[in-house]
Design a protein around this motif. Structure first.
Motif, PDB file in Angstrom:
ATOM      1  N   HIS A   2      35.325 -36.270 -18.049  1.00 12.64           N
ATOM      2  CA  HIS A   2      35.346 -34.952 -17.456  1.00 12.64           C
ATOM      3  C   HIS A   2      33.894 -34.393 -17.436  1.00 12.64           C
ATOM      4  N   LEU A   3      33.507 -33.794 -16.047  1.00  9.58           N
ATOM      5  CA  LEU A   3      32.286 -33.394 -16.053  1.00  9.58           C
ATOM      6  C   LEU A   3      31.927 -32.150 -16.764  1.00  9.58           C
ATOM      7  N   SER A   4      30.605 -31.775 -17.394  1.00  9.94           N
ATOM      8  CA  SER A   4      30.711 -30.368 -17.754  1.00  9.94           C
ATOM      9  C   SER A   4      30.130 -29.501 -16.266  1.00  9.94           C
ATOM     10  N   GLN A   5      30.229 -28.194 -16.807  1.00  6.40           N
ATOM     11  CA  GLN A   5      29.712 -27.305 -15.589  1.00  6.40           C
ATOM     12  C   GLN A   5      28.121 -27.688 -15.502  1.00  6.40           C
ATOM     13  N   GLU A   6      27.291 -27.963 -16.455  1.00  7.47           N
ATOM     14  CA  GLU A   6      26.146 -28.352 -16.232  1.00  7.47           C
ATOM     15  C   GLU A   6      25.782 -29.513 -15.072  1.00  7.47           C
ATOM     16  N   GLN A   7      26.728 -30.401 -15.621  1.00  8.73           N
ATOM     17  CA  GLN A   7      26.718 -31.590 -14.441  1.00  8.73           C
ATOM     18  C   GLN A   7      27.098 -31.196 -13.241  1.00  8.73           C
ATOM     19  N   ILE A   8      28.177 -30.450 -13.075  1.00  9.26           N
ATOM     20  CA  ILE A   8      28.704 -29.896 -11.715  1.00  9.26           C
ATOM     21  C   ILE A   8      27.373 -29.114 -10.930  1.00  9.26           C
ATOM     22  N   ASP A   9      26.724 -28.285 -11.802  1.00 12.99           N
ATOM     23  CA  ASP A   9      25.648 -27.508 -11.234  1.00 12.99           C
ATOM     24  C   ASP A   9      24.637 -28.306 -10.707  1.00 12.99           C
ATOM     25  N   ASP A  10      24.105 -29.478 -11.611  1.00 16.46           N
ATOM     26  CA  ASP A  10      23.348 -30.328 -11.165  1.00 16.46           C
ATOM     27  C   ASP A  10      23.530 -31.112  -9.808  1.00 16.46           C
ATOM     28  N   PHE A  18      24.206 -39.429 -11.827  1.00 14.22           N
ATOM     29  CA  PHE A  18      24.412 -40.674 -12.407  1.00 14.22           C
ATOM     30  C   PHE A  18      25.086 -40.595 -13.597  1.00 14.22           C
ATOM     31  N   LEU A  19      25.967 -41.366 -13.935  1.00 14.48           N
ATOM     32  CA  LEU A  19      26.947 -41.401 -15.173  1.00 14.48           C
ATOM     33  C   LEU A  19      26.682 -42.772 -15.641  1.00 14.48           C
ATOM     34  N   PRO A  20      25.737 -43.231 -16.576  1.00 17.17           N
ATOM     35  CA  PRO A  20      25.545 -44.498 -17.147  1.00 17.17           C
ATOM     36  C   PRO A  20      26.679 -44.875 -17.669  1.00 17.17           C
ATOM     37  N   GLU A  21      26.804 -46.421 -17.527  1.00 19.15           N
ATOM     38  CA  GLU A  21      27.793 -47.316 -18.294  1.00 19.15           C
ATOM     39  C   GLU A  21      28.894 -46.688 -18.658  1.00 19.15           C
ATOM     40  N   LEU A  76      36.887 -42.296 -12.519  1.00 20.37           N
ATOM     41  CA  LEU A  76      36.445 -41.999 -11.162  1.00 20.37           C
ATOM     42  C   LEU A  76      36.987 -40.806 -10.262  1.00 20.37           C
ATOM     43  N   ILE A  77      38.293 -40.844 -10.410  1.00 21.07           N
ATOM     44  CA  ILE A  77      39.124 -39.687  -9.735  1.00 21.07           C
ATOM     45  C   ILE A  77      39.029 -38.447 -10.106  1.00 21.07           C
ATOM     46  N   ARG A  78      39.274 -38.231 -11.643  1.00 22.71           N
ATOM     47  CA  ARG A  78      39.266 -37.020 -12.349  1.00 22.71           C
ATOM     48  C   ARG A  78      37.758 -35.964 -11.892  1.00 22.71           C
ATOM     49  N   PRO A  79      36.796 -36.440 -12.050  1.00 26.79           N
ATOM     50  CA  PRO A  79      35.312 -36.072 -11.752  1.00 26.79           C
ATOM     51  C   PRO A  79      35.262 -35.222 -10.239  1.00 26.79           C
ATOM     52  N   VAL A  80      35.861 -36.387  -9.457  1.00 30.40           N
ATOM     53  CA  VAL A  80      35.700 -35.639  -7.982  1.00 30.40           C
ATOM     54  C   VAL A  80      36.750 -34.744  -7.796  1.00 30.40           C
ATOM     55  N   GLU A  81      38.077 -34.866  -8.255  1.00 27.21           N
ATOM     56  CA  GLU A  81      38.965 -33.791  -8.127  1.00 27.21           C
ATOM     57  C   GLU A  81      38.635 -32.399  -8.660  1.00 27.21           C
ATOM     58  N   ARG A  82      37.758 -32.443  -9.791  1.00 28.00           N
ATOM     59  CA  ARG A  82      37.218 -31.218 -10.123  1.00 28.00           C
ATOM     60  C   ARG A  82      36.292 -30.411  -9.450  1.00 28.00           C
ATOM     61  N   ILE A  83      35.209 -31.184  -8.620  1.00 28.75           N
ATOM     62  CA  ILE A  83      34.373 -30.933  -7.749  1.00 28.75           C
ATOM     63  C   ILE A  83      34.974 -30.392  -6.482  1.00 28.75           C
ATOM     64  N   GLY A 193      28.061 -51.200 -14.798  1.00 28.57           N
ATOM     65  CA  GLY A 193      29.051 -50.200 -15.399  1.00 28.57           C
ATOM     66  C   GLY A 193      28.646 -48.961 -15.067  1.00 28.57           C
ATOM     67  N   GLY A 194      27.452 -48.480 -14.681  1.00 24.97           N
ATOM     68  CA  GLY A 194      27.163 -47.185 -14.233  1.00 24.97           C
ATOM     69  C   GLY A 194      27.677 -46.749 -13.013  1.00 24.97           C
ATOM     70  N   VAL A 195      27.967 -45.252 -13.054  1.00 23.38           N
ATOM     71  CA  VAL A 195      28.612 -44.828 -11.632  1.00 23.38           C
ATOM     72  C   VAL A 195      27.697 -43.736 -11.011  1.00 23.38           C
ATOM     73  N   LEU A 196      27.347 -43.860  -9.820  1.00 24.97           N
ATOM     74  CA  LEU A 196      26.727 -43.021  -9.054  1.00 24.97           C
ATOM     75  C   LEU A 196      27.547 -42.169  -8.089  1.00 24.97           C
ATOM     76  N   MET A 197      27.386 -41.061  -7.985  1.00 26.12           N
ATOM     77  CA  MET A 197      28.247 -40.192  -7.053  1.00 26.12           C
ATOM     78  C   MET A 197      27.126 -39.397  -6.398  1.00 26.12           C
ATOM     79  N   PHE A 198      27.518 -39.125  -5.000  1.00 26.41           N
ATOM     80  CA  PHE A 198      26.666 -38.284  -4.015  1.00 26.41           C
ATOM     81  C   PHE A 198      27.371 -37.673  -3.083  1.00 26.41           C
ATOM     82  N   HIS A 199      26.997 -36.689  -2.659  1.00 24.03           N
ATOM     83  CA  HIS A 199      27.517 -35.784  -1.455  1.00 24.03           C
ATOM     84  C   HIS A 199      27.505 -36.352  -0.126  1.00 24.03           C
ATOM     85  N   GLY A 200      28.556 -36.352   0.653  1.00 20.69           N
ATOM     86  CA  GLY A 200      28.697 -37.203   1.769  1.00 20.69           C
ATOM     87  C   GLY A 200      27.510 -36.836   2.731  1.00 20.69           C
ATOM     88  N   ASN A 201      26.762 -35.669   2.713  1.00 17.33           N
ATOM     89  CA  ASN A 201      25.612 -35.193   3.356  1.00 17.33           C
ATOM     90  C   ASN A 201      24.381 -35.639   2.831  1.00 17.33           C
TER      91      ASN A 201
END
Length: 266
Positions: A2-10, A18-21, A76-83, A193-201
């Motif tokens: 689960h992403l925190s609100q701080e992570q979502i704001d960032d 980036f979410l390590p390992e 992988l799915i739940r963080p993006v669903e939240r955003i 094992g690290g995960v990087l997520m980034f906006h489509g633009n």
């Protein structure tokens, strides 16, 4: 996960997170072994560099069990669903190789530019979420991101079909220079094992890899169900036509498969 609100704001401010390992050594070892087996296959989903080295393998989640589990993994799915605030479907799934010594460049681009022009995606309500299978270092062709460039919206682009074996809608040097002057460049690195997520633009690219260290990364392009593509022009193994919401598997599903393989090998 689960992403925190701080992570979502960032993420909303910078355009990436980036979410390590996030995946452990056993899970990564399974995925690496399966990726190499896929690269060795001669099938239309496996694209190669001009020198024959593997460049990317599309749609592995449709013909490989380990990657099917990864493609529906709740981490992988739940963080993006939240955003996005809604269910997701898999627009694209690929395993990029960036082979040792021979991995070629990925030109400066925005992913949504291709999704809109080639697939008819209405809005940039999709993103790439990537899983590192190897250690990504400053020297082996890491992704280069331009922070906050997603705030510039959908930029004018040119269809480059000559530079590499994979055509992209790319940005000109003047545009990239302007955006870099505003946001700089970062190169997220990390362990397998690290995960990087980034906006489509978000503007990004990567240099070639001339080191002995491969840089294999799995990319899930997760799209909001309401944002399904309208006018696809690319093969269905590149731009999927199944818009059904992803049903996440159990969190330990991939780990149990990895343990099964390990037990069988002992």
């Amino acid at each position: 996960m689960h992403l925190s609100q701080e992570q979502i704001d960032d993420f909303n401010e910078q355009g990436w997170l980036f979410l390590p390992e996030l995946f452990d050594a056993g899970e990564v070892a399974l995925l690496k072994r399966e990726a190499e087996a896929i690269y060795a296959q001669q099938r239309p989903e496996v694209w190669r560099e001009k020198n024959g080295a593997p460049r990317t393998a599309f749609a592995a989640h449709t013909y490989n069990e380990a990657f099917r589990l990864l493609g529906a993994h709740p981490r992988l799915i739940r963080p993006v669903e939240r955003i996005f605030g809604e269910r997701l479907y898999m627009h694209q799934f690929k395993i990029n190789a960036k082979a040792a010594f021979t991995g070629e460049v990925w030109q400066w681009h925005q992913d949504y530019g291709t999704w809109k022009r080639d697939d008819g995606m209405p809005e940039p309500k999709a993103m790439n979420i990537s899983v590192f299978l190897d250690e990504v270092m400053p020297i082996n062709g890491p992704l280069l991101l331009v922070p906050r460039s997603h705030l510039a919206g959908d930029l004018e682009a040119t269809h480059d079909v000559e530079t590499t074996s994979y055509p992209l809608w790319t940005l000109d040097n003047e545009t990239v220079t302007r955006l870099v002057a505003q946001g700089g460049i970062v190169a997220p690195t990390g362990k397998p094992g690290g995960v990087l997520m980034f906006h489509g633009n978000l503007v990004h690219g990567s240099a070639g890899n001339i080191t002995p260290y491969p840089r294999r990364i799995v990319y899930l392009t997760l799209n909001a169900v309401s944002n399904f593509i309208r006018t696809p022009t690319r093969p269905s193994f590149i731009a999927h036509r199944d818009f059904a919401p992803i049903e996440p598997v159990a969190d330990d599903a991939l780990g149990r498969m990895a343990q099964g393989f390990q037990a069988a090998a002992e």
